[in-house]
Structure formats: C-alpha cells, structure tokens
Design an enzyme around this catalytic site. Sequence first.
Site, short mmCIF file in Angstrom:
data_model
loop_
_atom_site.label_atom_id
_atom_site.label_comp_id
_atom_site.label_asym_id
_atom_site.label_seq_id
_atom_site.Cartn_x
_atom_site.Cartn_y
_atom_site.Cartn_z
CB SER A 125 20.16 76.18 28.72
OG SER A 125 21.55 75.95 28.58
CD GLU A 127 25.93 74.52 30.29
OE1 GLU A 127 26.19 73.89 31.34
OE2 GLU A 127 26.77 74.74 29.41
CE1 TYR A 149 21.86 80.38 32.02
CE2 TYR A 149 22.47 78.19 31.25
CZ TYR A 149 21.91 79.43 31.01
OH TYR A 149 21.41 79.71 29.77
#
Length: 343
Positions: A125, A127, A149
């Site tokens: 990801s 992120e 996450y």
Amino acid sequence: MKKALIFGVSGQDGAYLAQLLINKGYTICGTSRNAQVSSLQNLVRLGICEQLKLESVALNDFRSVLQILSKFQPDEVYNLSGQSSVSLSFDRPVETFESISIATLNVLEALRFIDRPIKFYNAASSECFGDTEGKAADETTPFRPKSPYAVAKASAFWQVANYRKAYDLFACSGILFNHESPLRPERFVTQKIVSAAYRIAQGSKEKLYLGNISIQRDWGWAPEYVKAMWLMLQQEQPDDYVIATGESCKLEDFVAAAFACVGLDWRDRVVIDTSLFRPTEIAVSKGNPAKARNKLGWQAQYKLNDRTVVRMMLQAQAELASGNRTGIYTKERDKYLGLATAF
C-alpha cells in the site's frame, strides 16, 4: 489452463481480479474466512459468482493455508485479504497486524514448504510511505508509516522481499495508491461521498459528515489496477512496483465533483466533523508509476481529476437504485463511459 488462488476474492480488488483472470481463461479458487456465510455481493454484481470455486481459509492459521495450496495447486497466488481500513486500524491494531502481516508470513512460509514454482503477488500500500512532503513516491522512497494499517503493510512488504531473496521465491508486491470503483463499501470515504450525493440529489434531506477534506490523494480506477497485479506475475523476474496515476487532488475536489455531477453545491450539504479526523494523517500522497510503465507497459487511463471516476461511481448508484444490479458492470468500456456522461 492456468490456475489462480485469490485470498480475499470477495473484496473490491479480489472481485475485479477474478473477473480479469476468468476472461483470460484461468481456473479460479477464491477464499474467505468462512465462504458459507461471507458476502459475495461483489462477485454477484460482476456476474462471476458461479464461475469460480470458493473455499474457507483462515490466513492466520498456517495449516489452513498449507491445505488450500496443496489441494488446489495453483500457478499463481494473489494475497488481497486483510483488514483494509486505515481508520479502523487505529481502533483494531492487533487484528489489523495479524490479518495483514502474520497472514502474509503464513502464505510465504507455506509456499516455501511446498517448494513448487508458484508465483506470488502481495498487496502492499502507498500508506507505507507516510508523508513524502508532496514528492511523488517510487520504489526507492523510504517507508515512514503513520497508521497501524501502514505498519502492517510495511511489515508484509519486507517479508515478501526477504523470502524472495533468501528462498528464491517468485514473490512481488504491488505498492498501490488509492483506487476506487462502485464496489467500494461505504466505509471508504469516496463511496460514502458518492452515495450521499446521489441520495441527496434524489430528495434526501441528510447532511454528509466528513473529516479532513484538505488531504490530497493519488486516486485511480480499480479495474485498471488489478491488471497491473496480473502483469507483475507474467514477468521473467519478480520485482516490486508502484501503481498510481501520478497525479493527486484534494478530497475537497472529489466532494465538489460528486455534488456538481448531480447539480448541487457541496457546501450546502457537507459538515466537517473533527471527530472523524485521524490521530495521524498523510497530507499529500502521490505516486511515480514510471517503472510500471517502462517494465510492465502499464499506465492509468482514468484519473480523478477528469471526473470520469466520479461519474462512473454515480452511474453505478443509479443502476442499483433502478434495480439493475449487474448491467453496468458487464457492458463494454465505450458504453460504460457513455452512460457515465449522463451526470
């Protein structure tokens, strides 16, 4: 005929990937924790539910993973499972880490144990990068995760890299930036916005409560992004790739576009709720997909800035409201986009 095993087949990416691979002639086995009671809504909406085999697999249980690999004997494995909400990860950090990092480790260890030439894709990801201060992130950009996450995804990424190097596995990670579609559930902010805008346009008096709308994200179109996943496993050598449009826009612009497409001014219906702000937030997120373009021949065609993604998501809302729960997803691209211009 190739065989593909998709962990997390019922999610947005899993469903679109299954559709892509079925169209390419693959035999598909998709998994969820409990296939008997899991929601298969996305597979039904794409009209492919009867075209794949479903199995129950607990990725936090090594024996469960090993059993499905031995039983199905896939050529390709796609790991798209795990807790997928950044916001929820602050409330459920342990569950998030186990469902992403520990689950990925179990798959890698099972692949090493079986010792067959299976190609493995892992969903990383954007992120993981954290805040890059507006700079476009590529495969060499350091990870500075800012949520549970992101920490879990970063851990899984490095596990994949380690197993690739240490055990010569064909294992790669796709570092995907935000990608949207009508299959997004409403816990994701883009679908929350689109759904509310459509309901309000139909006469609802509700207000739309949002958090920080000044954030900027690199948003793409999910059906395109799953093709990049497949392309990674068709290469001679495994590698990691950033998948993005290369452009960012503010969440406020997405809100404005969604309401403008239905003839409304978003400022009349949107309320900023500070309780929805995250403990830590990435201000600007943007990817550099040059490597994917040069090595995979992949490039995003649809971007949030041109409003096409917003229109397609709104058109899907209209289709569902009219009772046509499958039609828009099975039309060829030209007709699909033609319908979208009605908004």
